[in-house]
Design an enzyme around this catalytic site. Structure first.
Site, short mmCIF file in Angstrom:
data_model
loop_
_atom_site.label_atom_id
_atom_site.label_comp_id
_atom_site.label_asym_id
_atom_site.label_seq_id
_atom_site.Cartn_x
_atom_site.Cartn_y
_atom_site.Cartn_z
N ASN A 161 -36.28 -34.31 1.72
CA ASN A 161 -36.52 -32.87 1.90
C ASN A 161 -37.83 -32.50 1.23
O ASN A 161 -38.26 -33.17 0.29
CB ASN A 161 -35.38 -32.09 1.23
CG ASN A 161 -35.54 -30.59 1.36
OD1 ASN A 161 -35.88 -30.07 2.43
ND2 ASN A 161 -35.30 -29.86 0.27
N HIS A 187 -39.62 -29.23 -0.75
CA HIS A 187 -39.28 -27.96 -1.39
C HIS A 187 -40.57 -27.37 -1.97
O HIS A 187 -41.35 -28.08 -2.60
CB HIS A 187 -38.25 -28.20 -2.50
CG HIS A 187 -37.81 -26.93 -3.15
ND1 HIS A 187 -36.97 -26.04 -2.53
CD2 HIS A 187 -38.12 -26.39 -4.36
CE1 HIS A 187 -36.78 -24.99 -3.33
NE2 HIS A 187 -37.46 -25.18 -4.44
N GLY A 222 -26.44 -31.99 -4.85
CA GLY A 222 -26.91 -30.77 -5.51
C GLY A 222 -28.09 -30.19 -4.72
O GLY A 222 -28.91 -30.95 -4.19
N ALA A 237 -50.84 -27.82 0.88
CA ALA A 237 -50.53 -29.02 0.10
C ALA A 237 -49.31 -29.74 0.68
O ALA A 237 -49.26 -30.98 0.72
CB ALA A 237 -50.29 -28.65 -1.36
C1 GRF Z 1 -41.65 -24.96 3.58
O1 GRF Z 1 -42.24 -24.14 2.61
C2 GRF Z 1 -40.76 -25.99 2.95
O2 GRF Z 1 -41.19 -26.39 1.69
C3 GRF Z 1 -39.45 -25.27 2.84
O3 GRF Z 1 -39.37 -24.49 4.01
C4 GRF Z 1 -40.68 -24.18 4.47
C5 GRF Z 1 -40.75 -24.60 5.91
O4 GRF Z 1 -41.95 -24.19 6.51
N1 GRF Z 1 -38.35 -26.19 2.68
P1 GRF Z 1 -42.39 -24.74 7.93
O5 GRF Z 1 -41.29 -24.36 8.91
O6 GRF Z 1 -42.58 -26.19 7.83
O7 GRF Z 1 -43.65 -23.99 8.22
#
Ligand code: GRF
Length: 203
Positions: free
Chosen positions: A116, A118, A152, A182
């Protein structure tokens, strides 16, 4: 002279719920000839999101499994997604803005093979509104994290992080945009390194 046999690319599924800009960066990097992975399928839990069009425009099959049709049975929804992953011979799952909490069933099914991204420097700010929280805390920098998915929320071993400065006058939106740029660099690199380790155990 013996010829080197190319390793087949690791087959990746990207799960999305929205605009899919991270998904697009994963698809593009996977389409380079010597990339260690390829995005084989994109699955959204929300119909008609922009990410589905982006995936199709890049030549990738994009499917919807709407969670609404499953009512409160989150596992049944995930079982339908999982069936598509198996059908597409997926080896690694990359969550990219997938806005559903996962059940332990799916997490265990893909243990060690699901990652994932984040938008914070975990363990700081798991959950939502990460940019506003970083600004409220007066942090000097923000960033993003790619991690292995465990039960979690936004926990799990960190595979990579990228940092960006927080600038005077930043708003959550301005910071989000800097972090997004980034993310688009970090996620493909980290997925490529992860795929090279070839987590191979079948579903
Ligand atoms: C991103 O900021 C990612 O970190 C988070 O959800 C957002 C998804 O954005 N999990 P996108 O759909 O890839 O533009």
């Amino acid at each position: 002279m013996p010829t080197e046999t190319a390793q087949p690319k690791t087959r990746v599924a990207v799960l999305i719920s929205g605009s899919g800009t991270n998904m697009a960066s994963l698809i593009a990097a996977g389409q380079v000839a010597d990339a260690p992975y390829e995005v084989a399928v994109v699955v959204s839990n929300v119909a008609s999101v922009a990410g589905l069009d982006r995936a199709r425009a890049a030549g990738v099959e994009a499917l919807t499994v709407e969670h609404g049709s499953y009512g409160k049975d989150r596992e049944a929804h995930e079982r339908a997604i999982d069936a598509l992953l198996i059908q597409h011979k997926v080896e690694v799952v990359a969550l990219a803005g997938y806005m559903r909490l996962l059940t332990p069933w799916l997490v265990q099914k893909w243990a060690g093979r699901m990652i994932n991204i984040h938008p914070s420097l975990l363990p700081l700010y798991p959950g939502l509104n990460t940019h506003a929280r970083a600004l409220e805390s007066g942090d000097a920098e923000a960033g993003c994290t790619v991690h292995v998915v465990t039960e979690g929320v936004d926990e799990g071993p960190v595979l990579g992080q990228a940092r960006v400065p927080i600038l005077p006058g930043d708003t959550p939106d301005a910071l989000a945009e800097r972090v997004k740029a980034a993310e688009h660099r970090l996620y493909p690199q980290t997925l490529a390194a992860f795929a090279k380790r070839r987590p191979r155990s079948g579903p």
